[in-house]
Design a protein around this motif. Structure first.
Motif, PDB file in Angstrom:
ATOM      1  N   GLU A  74       0.836  -1.235  -0.036  1.00  0.00           N
ATOM      2  CA  GLU A  74       0.187  -0.014   0.056  1.00  0.00           C
ATOM      3  C   GLU A  74       0.879   1.308  -0.008  1.00  0.00           C
ATOM      4  O   GLU A  74       0.676   2.190  -0.761  1.00  0.00           O
ATOM      5  N   ARG A  75       2.008   1.217   0.822  1.00  0.00           N
ATOM      6  CA  ARG A  75       2.904   2.402   0.845  1.00  0.00           C
ATOM      7  C   ARG A  75       3.719   2.619  -0.306  1.00  0.00           C
ATOM      8  O   ARG A  75       3.864   3.661  -1.035  1.00  0.00           O
ATOM      9  N   ARG A  76       4.056   1.452  -0.849  1.00  0.00           N
ATOM     10  CA  ARG A  76       5.225   1.725  -2.015  1.00  0.00           C
ATOM     11  C   ARG A  76       4.449   1.547  -3.286  1.00  0.00           C
ATOM     12  O   ARG A  76       4.747   2.183  -4.353  1.00  0.00           O
ATOM     13  N   GLY A  77       3.092   1.238  -3.436  1.00  0.00           N
ATOM     14  CA  GLY A  77       2.341   1.302  -4.495  1.00  0.00           C
ATOM     15  C   GLY A  77       2.700  -0.091  -5.446  1.00  0.00           C
ATOM     16  O   GLY A  77       3.254  -0.647  -5.472  1.00  0.00           O
ATOM     17  N   SER A  78       1.577  -0.190  -6.393  1.00  0.00           N
ATOM     18  CA  SER A  78       1.466  -1.657  -7.115  1.00  0.00           C
ATOM     19  C   SER A  78       2.587  -1.616  -8.209  1.00  0.00           C
ATOM     20  O   SER A  78       2.941  -2.651  -8.713  1.00  0.00           O
ATOM     21  N   SER A  79       3.244  -0.374  -8.618  1.00  0.00           N
ATOM     22  CA  SER A  79       4.097  -0.424  -9.653  1.00  0.00           C
ATOM     23  C   SER A  79       5.487   0.302  -9.177  1.00  0.00           C
ATOM     24  O   SER A  79       6.109   0.684 -10.200  1.00  0.00           O
ATOM     25  N   ARG A  80       5.777  -0.144  -8.152  1.00  0.00           N
ATOM     26  CA  ARG A  80       7.280   0.678  -7.709  1.00  0.00           C
ATOM     27  C   ARG A  80       8.187  -0.407  -7.192  1.00  0.00           C
ATOM     28  O   ARG A  80       7.577  -1.324  -6.330  1.00  0.00           O
ATOM     29  N   PRO A  81       9.208  -0.407  -7.799  1.00  0.00           N
ATOM     30  CA  PRO A  81      10.093  -1.539  -7.131  1.00  0.00           C
ATOM     31  C   PRO A  81      10.583  -1.413  -5.771  1.00  0.00           C
ATOM     32  O   PRO A  81      10.514  -0.256  -4.918  1.00  0.00           O
ATOM     33  N   ALA A  82      11.059  -2.545  -5.400  1.00  0.00           N
ATOM     34  CA  ALA A  82      11.493  -2.727  -3.694  1.00  0.00           C
ATOM     35  C   ALA A  82      12.823  -1.709  -3.629  1.00  0.00           C
ATOM     36  O   ALA A  82      12.886  -1.296  -2.437  1.00  0.00           O
ATOM     37  N   ARG A  83      13.540  -1.497  -4.606  1.00  0.00           N
ATOM     38  CA  ARG A  83      14.714  -0.652  -4.380  1.00  0.00           C
ATOM     39  C   ARG A  83      14.934   0.395  -5.629  1.00  0.00           C
ATOM     40  O   ARG A  83      14.677  -0.164  -6.709  1.00  0.00           O
ATOM     41  N   LEU A  84      14.870   1.441  -5.368  1.00  0.00           N
ATOM     42  CA  LEU A  84      15.114   2.675  -6.295  1.00  0.00           C
ATOM     43  C   LEU A  84      16.556   2.821  -6.582  1.00  0.00           C
ATOM     44  O   LEU A  84      17.375   2.979  -5.492  1.00  0.00           O
ATOM     45  N   ALA A  85      16.893   2.886  -7.742  1.00  0.00           N
ATOM     46  CA  ALA A  85      18.556   3.090  -8.310  1.00  0.00           C
ATOM     47  C   ALA A  85      18.427   4.639  -9.039  1.00  0.00           C
ATOM     48  O   ALA A  85      17.490   4.917  -9.788  1.00  0.00           O
ATOM     49  N   SER A  98      21.831 -12.221 -15.159  1.00  0.00           N
ATOM     50  CA  SER A  98      22.269 -10.715 -15.082  1.00  0.00           C
ATOM     51  C   SER A  98      21.147  -9.756 -15.430  1.00  0.00           C
ATOM     52  O   SER A  98      20.867  -8.866 -14.532  1.00  0.00           O
ATOM     53  N   ILE A  99      20.390 -10.356 -16.165  1.00  0.00           N
ATOM     54  CA  ILE A  99      18.946  -9.347 -16.538  1.00  0.00           C
ATOM     55  C   ILE A  99      18.168  -9.364 -15.149  1.00  0.00           C
ATOM     56  O   ILE A  99      17.463  -8.442 -14.762  1.00  0.00           O
ATOM     57  N   ARG A 100      17.930 -10.379 -14.778  1.00  0.00           N
ATOM     58  CA  ARG A 100      17.044 -10.777 -13.482  1.00  0.00           C
ATOM     59  C   ARG A 100      17.543  -9.878 -12.243  1.00  0.00           C
ATOM     60  O   ARG A 100      16.841  -9.144 -11.567  1.00  0.00           O
ATOM     61  N   ARG A 101      19.047  -9.954 -12.155  1.00  0.00           N
ATOM     62  CA  ARG A 101      19.480  -9.055 -10.945  1.00  0.00           C
ATOM     63  C   ARG A 101      19.238  -7.788 -11.285  1.00  0.00           C
ATOM     64  O   ARG A 101      18.987  -6.748 -10.344  1.00  0.00           O
ATOM     65  N   TRP A 102      19.491  -7.170 -12.544  1.00  0.00           N
ATOM     66  CA  TRP A 102      19.445  -5.694 -12.914  1.00  0.00           C
ATOM     67  C   TRP A 102      18.038  -5.182 -12.540  1.00  0.00           C
ATOM     68  O   TRP A 102      17.645  -3.997 -12.425  1.00  0.00           O
ATOM     69  N   ARG A 103      16.935  -6.278 -13.129  1.00  0.00           N
ATOM     70  CA  ARG A 103      15.837  -5.835 -12.879  1.00  0.00           C
ATOM     71  C   ARG A 103      15.233  -5.554 -11.340  1.00  0.00           C
ATOM     72  O   ARG A 103      14.504  -4.661 -11.027  1.00  0.00           O
ATOM     73  N   ARG A 104      15.853  -6.632 -10.730  1.00  0.00           N
ATOM     74  CA  ARG A 104      15.555  -6.477  -9.103  1.00  0.00           C
ATOM     75  C   ARG A 104      16.099  -5.199  -8.586  1.00  0.00           C
ATOM     76  O   ARG A 104      15.374  -4.501  -7.648  1.00  0.00           O
ATOM     77  N   ASN A 105      17.258  -4.781  -8.845  1.00  0.00           N
ATOM     78  CA  ASN A 105      17.969  -3.708  -8.243  1.00  0.00           C
ATOM     79  C   ASN A 105      17.647  -2.491  -8.783  1.00  0.00           C
ATOM     80  O   ASN A 105      18.290  -1.217  -8.575  1.00  0.00           O
ATOM     81  N   GLY A 106      16.704  -2.488  -9.773  1.00  0.00           N
ATOM     82  CA  GLY A 106      16.234  -1.166 -10.477  1.00  0.00           C
ATOM     83  C   GLY A 106      17.180  -0.595 -11.598  1.00  0.00           C
ATOM     84  O   GLY A 106      16.830   0.606 -11.927  1.00  0.00           O
ATOM     85  N   ARG A 107      18.361  -1.231 -11.967  1.00  0.00           N
ATOM     86  CA  ARG A 107      19.011  -0.693 -12.818  1.00  0.00           C
ATOM     87  C   ARG A 107      18.609  -0.724 -14.429  1.00  0.00           C
ATOM     88  O   ARG A 107      19.151  -0.062 -15.444  1.00  0.00           O
ATOM     89  N   LEU A 108      17.632  -1.612 -14.624  1.00  0.00           N
ATOM     90  CA  LEU A 108      17.404  -1.881 -16.163  1.00  0.00           C
ATOM     91  C   LEU A 108      15.861  -1.357 -16.661  1.00  0.00           C
ATOM     92  O   LEU A 108      15.816  -0.722 -17.498  1.00  0.00           O
ATOM     93  N   THR A 109      15.068  -1.465 -15.328  1.00  0.00           N
ATOM     94  CA  THR A 109      13.546  -1.009 -15.811  1.00  0.00           C
ATOM     95  C   THR A 109      13.547   0.586 -15.675  1.00  0.00           C
ATOM     96  O   THR A 109      13.778   0.822 -14.616  1.00  0.00           O
TER      97      THR A 109
END
Length: 491
Positions: free
Chosen positions: A22-33, A153-164
């Motif tokens: 609820e606080r972060r929203g439905s389309s916000r990653p767990a971590r912002l880069a 690598s793609i999975r990791r970059w998407r998780r840490n916000g570097r790609l999307t």
């Protein structure tokens, strides 16, 4: 005693990510880069393809030494092209490793195997089967290993916000609702929030994405350094509202896109694709900006490393003299504006008395300023105090050439400098530099009048519009003679 003088806030404040959902929203990653470390999908795909080609070439060379080199080379070339035809560089959000490896293997074997069979008559008959089996086996094993690495690598970059890419939406409209729905479906972008000037009519959420305030709140919102582009979604007939929004938001360094509500479905779908910039959807046509950023980063790493090695003895000598000259730490760090208004910590040799340090640059240096130490006057006049910023360059926070970073909250007189020029934030559309176009044209040191601020901003924006590899080399070459011949600038 510490060797580093710190500003009151030693690090960029982190955004709170507690309260997932609820606080972060439905389309916000767990971590912002921050946007300066964001990877562009097309450029990453091009790198992957180039490395695949090199690996296949090495395997082919090793196998072909015993048979016909030309036949194997042609097979390898067509095989690598087949990877692209079978979308081996499209890494879907929900695509599993097995599915991806299967598609890559089929693409390579169908294209490469077909061409190899066509060339088989030109090979010695007894060796055809053995040659094909050897080449196919080694090539398949190599590419399976590489594409497993690419997929991880793609999975990791998407998780840490570097790609999307991260976007914010202006306007809680029906078009915004459809855009959020499309993004939630394909996950090719993150929507960090929605802003709307008509808060009395706006909902609290758009499909789970929080409405964070109006555009006035947006201008100073802490989330903006993490935003790649701003998308304005307004009714098609509201031309005046669009004009007002563009006028209000043009002070931001972020890219702005316009999605006009009420268009046809095909055109709107195309707009969604452009907004999301679908990562890794294609491997052709790498944007010019991506290559320019790559070249600039490579230049920073190569030249910056050489400069640091050459400057190391001088830096050690300066550090020793500073410790002998006045009490206090050797280094001084200060929060300044970086790329896309990100707050970064910039390093310098301390040139002022420790008890008179001014990390917010509320009072800019004046002629005969008593806060500056004896050695400080020398290293400031020669810009030797800036040498520790080579560490900022190698860390990717700064560049060798670019607009000089100004302190957060820096004032010209009694007014914050950023308020004197509407385009002030445009200078943050590129990483700040140790030297720049403004520096070699006399705009060096404090900007203590509104005219000085406007001139520096104009020179910085002119550089950003013209930036190239060769222009950067010219600026670096001109920096030393400009410093030696500049006795008027107060630093």
């Amino acid at each position: 005693m510490s060797l580093i003088a710190a500003s009151p806030s030693e690090a960029v404040p982190a955004l709170s990510e507690s309260g997932v959902g609820e606080r972060r929203g439905s389309s916000r990653p767990a971590r912002l880069a921050p946007t300066r470390i964001r990877l562009q999908g097309r450029a990453v795909a091009a790198v992957f393809q180039a490395m695949d080609a090199m690996a296949v070439a090495l395997v082919t060379l090793g196998v072909a030494l015993r048979w016909d080199v030309l036949a194997f080379a042609v097979a390898a070339l067509i095989g690598v092209a087949g990877l692209g035809l079978f979308k081996a560089y499209h890494f879907g959000w929900r695509e599993g490793l097995v599915l991806h490896l299967s598609r890559a293997a089929v693409g390579l074997l169908l294209a490469g195997g077909t061409s190899f069979l066509a060339l088989a008559p030109f090979l010695p008959a007894p060796d055809v089967g053995r040659a094909m089996l050897s080449w196919t086996g080694w090539t398949a094993l190599t590419l399976i290993a590489l594409h497993a690495l690419w997929w991880a690598s793609i999975r990791r970059w998407r998780r840490n916000g570097r790609l999307t890419p991260n976007i914010v939406v202006v306007g809680a409209t029906e078009a915004a609702d459809r855009l959020v729905a499309a993004v939630l479906k394909n996950r090719e972008a993150n929507i960090l929030g929605v802003f709307d000037d008509r808060l009395d009519r706006a909902p609290d959420h758009v499909r789970g994405v929080r409405v964070l305030g109006d555009t006035h709140a947006m201008l100073g919102h802490r989330i903006m350094p993490y935003v790649d582009r701003i998308v304005i979604t307004v009714p098609g007939q509201a031309r005046e509202r669009v004009r007002q929004l563009m006028e209000r938001l043009r002070v931001l360094p972020n890219e702005i896109a316009l999605l006009v509500e009420g268009g046809d479905a095909v055109g709107e779908a195309a707009d969604f694709a452009r907004i999301a910039d679908v990562p890794l959807a294609t491997i052709s046509g790498v944007p010019r900006d991506a290559w320019r950023a790559f070249n600039k980063r490579a230049q920073d790493l190569v030249v910056g490393t050489i400069a640091l090695i050459l400057a190391a003895p001088v830096m050690l000598l300066i550090a020793l003299v500073i410790r002998l000259d006045s009490p206090g730490p050797v280094l001084f760090r200060q929060r300044r504006h970086g790329f896309n208004n990100e707050e970064i910590v910039v390093w310098k040799f301390r040139s002022m008395r420790h008890d008179r340090a001014d990390p917010k640059a509320a009072q800019q240096v004046m002629p005969g300023d008593e806060r500056v130490t004896r050695i400080g006057r020398f290293i400031r006049s020669t810009s030797l105090d800036e040498l520790p910023q080579l560490f900022n360059v190698l860390a990717g926070e700064m560049s060798l050439v670019g607009p000089r970073p100004h302190a957060v909250g820096m004032k010209t007189g009694d007014v914050e400098s950023a308020r004197l020029v509407a385009e002030y934030a445009h200078r943050h559309r590129m990483k700040p530099g140790m030297t720049g176009w403004a520096a070699i044209h006399g705009s060096r040191g404090p900007v203590d009048t509104p005219e000085a601020v406007r001139r520096r901003v104009a020179l910085d924006v002119a550089y950003i519009e013209r930036q190239s590899f060769w222009l950067d080399l010219y600026i670096m070459a001109m920096t030393i003679p400009c410093l030696l011949g500049d006795r008027a600038a107060v630093r």
